[in-house]
Design an enzyme around this catalytic site. Structure first.
Site, mmCIF file in Angstrom:
data_model
loop_
_atom_site.group_PDB
_atom_site.id
_atom_site.type_symbol
_atom_site.label_atom_id
_atom_site.label_comp_id
_atom_site.label_asym_id
_atom_site.label_seq_id
_atom_site.Cartn_x
_atom_site.Cartn_y
_atom_site.Cartn_z
ATOM 1 N N LEU A 1 20.064 -52.637 -2.277
ATOM 2 C CA LEU A 1 20.871 -51.424 -2.192
ATOM 3 C C LEU A 1 20.062 -50.137 -2.346
ATOM 4 C CD1 LEU A 1 24.009 -52.682 -4.142
ATOM 5 C CD2 LEU A 1 23.574 -52.720 -1.677
ATOM 6 N N ASP B 1 -2.158 -62.581 -9.910
ATOM 7 C CA ASP B 1 -2.543 -63.445 -8.797
ATOM 8 C C ASP B 1 -4.057 -63.589 -8.689
ATOM 9 O OD1 ASP B 1 -2.115 -64.958 -6.319
ATOM 10 O OD2 ASP B 1 -2.961 -63.190 -5.344
#
Length: 162
Positions: A75, A128
């Site tokens: 949204l 990561d």
């Protein structure tokens, strides 16, 4: 569902209509931290991570994250960002790294989500790139620290330590 702007009177999700709002300079600053083992911290600090320049890659990822926020958060309005600045602060005492993102636009809605997304993506990239040596890293304390502009005016987190 009073007070929640992303729901209509029937409780259905909708994208907020910002068409009638005034265009103003909007700025948001967000901050977060990733805690890690001392050896992992040393790899980042000394630039010896096997995957390369951890903080350089994380900075680019954070900027890209800010730009792609509307693709990730259903949204959120797609915004024309005028500036995204990302800084990393090494903290020997944690040990860990703080990420601070400042996002700016001239528009009808704020950029808090873009700043938060930049911080999260930057810290996820650190995770990561270092997970092979430290799977126990913890991303924590991600929050909006300051916002400026718009109808609701300026706001700064009371806890200014972060």
């Amino acid at each position: 569902m009073s007070g929640l702007t992303h729901f209509d009177a029937a409780g259905h999700a909708h994208m907020v209509d910002v068409g009638g709002k005034q265009e103003t300079q909007r700025i948001a600053i967000a901050r977060g931290t990733i805690r890690m083992l001392p050896a992992t911290f040393a790899l980042i600090r000394d630039g010896k991570a096997k995957k390369g320049d951890v903080l350089g890659v994380a900075r680019i990822a954070a900027i890209q994250g800010a730009k792609r926020t509307a693709d990730l958060i259903p949204l959120c309005h797609p915004l024309a960002l005028t500036r995204v600045a990302v800084d990393f602060e090494l903290d020997d005492a944690l040990p860990g790294v703080h990420c601070v993102a400042q996002v700016e636009t001239f528009g009808r809605t704020g950029v808090e989500m873009e700043a938060l997304t930049a911080v999260q993506v930057g810290l996820l990239t650190v995770y990561d790139m270092c997970k092979a040596v430290d799977r126990g890293m913890v991303i924590t304390e991600v929050s909006v620290r300051e916002k400026r502009g718009g109808k609701s005016g300026d706001w700064k987190a009371e806890d200014t330590a972060g």
